[in-house]
Write an enzyme that holds these catalytic residues in place. Sequence first.
Site, mmCIF file in Angstrom:
data_model
loop_
_atom_site.group_PDB
_atom_site.id
_atom_site.type_symbol
_atom_site.label_atom_id
_atom_site.label_comp_id
_atom_site.label_asym_id
_atom_site.label_seq_id
_atom_site.Cartn_x
_atom_site.Cartn_y
_atom_site.Cartn_z
ATOM 1 N N LYS A 1 20.456 20.552 -7.781
ATOM 2 C CA LYS A 1 19.719 19.630 -6.911
ATOM 3 C C LYS A 1 19.503 18.300 -7.633
ATOM 4 C CE LYS A 1 16.108 19.115 -3.592
ATOM 5 N NZ LYS A 1 14.685 19.272 -3.322
ATOM 6 N N SER B 1 13.750 10.325 -0.369
ATOM 7 C CA SER B 1 12.353 10.344 -0.825
ATOM 8 C C SER B 1 12.061 9.194 -1.787
ATOM 9 C CB SER B 1 12.047 11.682 -1.489
ATOM 10 O OG SER B 1 12.993 11.940 -2.504
HETATM 11 O O1 KPL Z 1 16.653 15.385 -1.467
HETATM 12 C C1 KPL Z 1 16.862 14.262 -1.076
HETATM 13 C C2 KPL Z 1 15.742 13.305 -1.164
HETATM 14 O O2 KPL Z 1 15.543 12.510 -0.268
HETATM 15 O O3 KPL Z 1 15.026 13.389 -2.163
HETATM 16 C C3 KPL Z 1 18.228 13.859 -0.579
HETATM 17 C C4 KPL Z 1 19.168 15.008 -0.773
HETATM 18 C C5 KPL Z 1 18.693 12.668 -1.345
HETATM 19 C C6 KPL Z 1 18.244 13.620 0.896
HETATM 20 O O4 KPL Z 1 17.700 12.436 1.293
#
Ligand code: KPL
Length: 297
Positions: free
Chosen positions: A181, A255
């Site tokens: 991730k 995010s």
């Molecule tokens: O997990 C995400 C985030 O916004 O932190 C992604 C995978 C980049 C999707 O927007």
Amino acid sequence: MTRRTHWIVGPGAIGRLLALRLVQHGHGVTLIGRRALPGRQTLVTPEGAAATLEVATRDCPPQDCPEMVHLTTKAYAAEAAYAALAGHLPGHTPLVLWQNGFFTQPRLGACHAGPVLCATTTEGAYVEGDDRVVHAGHGDTAIGCLDGGHAALAESLAALLSEAGLPAAAVPDIRHRLWQKLAVNAAINPLVARYRIRNGELRDAPYRAEVEAVIAEVAGVMQAEGIAPPAGAGLDGWRALVWRVVGATANNRASMLQDVLAGRATEHEAILAPLVSAATRHGLATPRLEALLATMR
Ligand code: KPL
């Protein structure tokens, strides 16, 4: 006797989603934040149904002994939140870390005396004010302990979450899942935050080449750390994963971009610093990751 509750510390989107799903399925929950939120909270499901639920909210830990503590703060706030709790917790209390990146997990894993599980989720949620959270999209959650231990605890938490409408699985390789991730987040989040674009725009020139260059650095670090992509192998596997997530979340404001736009701190350190320090350990050059780490705030 008072019922032991799940303490959920960090009432952001994932914390509130977790709290309200557990309450909805009959579990005791105490939602703890820096300020107490309203006790009546509305959960909007991905199908558009709204349910208003009563949840105990606090701005400090209660007197009782929790069944389990879920730390759902942003990565940069997790250690301070843990320090504020630690004096109120019996040492054997299970702790579940829901942070992005790979910074908090080994550090808190080393200092908490009881079982420490890590969780990584693709559930989509956002808050709409102090009393409303929107569960925007279904995802799944992997749970495990960094050293592969506490399998029965991870299984029982995964079963509890699944029954509460958040499909979860106990996994023996959570360290790999967290790094996978982190790899995706490192390739997407700092760039969309820097250029203030939606995820899908990364496919356009001039961003595309920059994403590819970041993926190449990330893939080198992952190989040195022994972390394979979930499908395929090596650089091609990482490229396929990142571009698949970019396509699937094309319309999203990631995010980190949301944090930048709201003037909040970002999780760039939790995501980029573990990559840069692993690169240093392995003698790899990662100039783009270093530059992103230096320029984000
Ligand atoms: O997990 C995400 C985030 O916004 O932190 C992604 C995978 C980049 C999707 O927007």
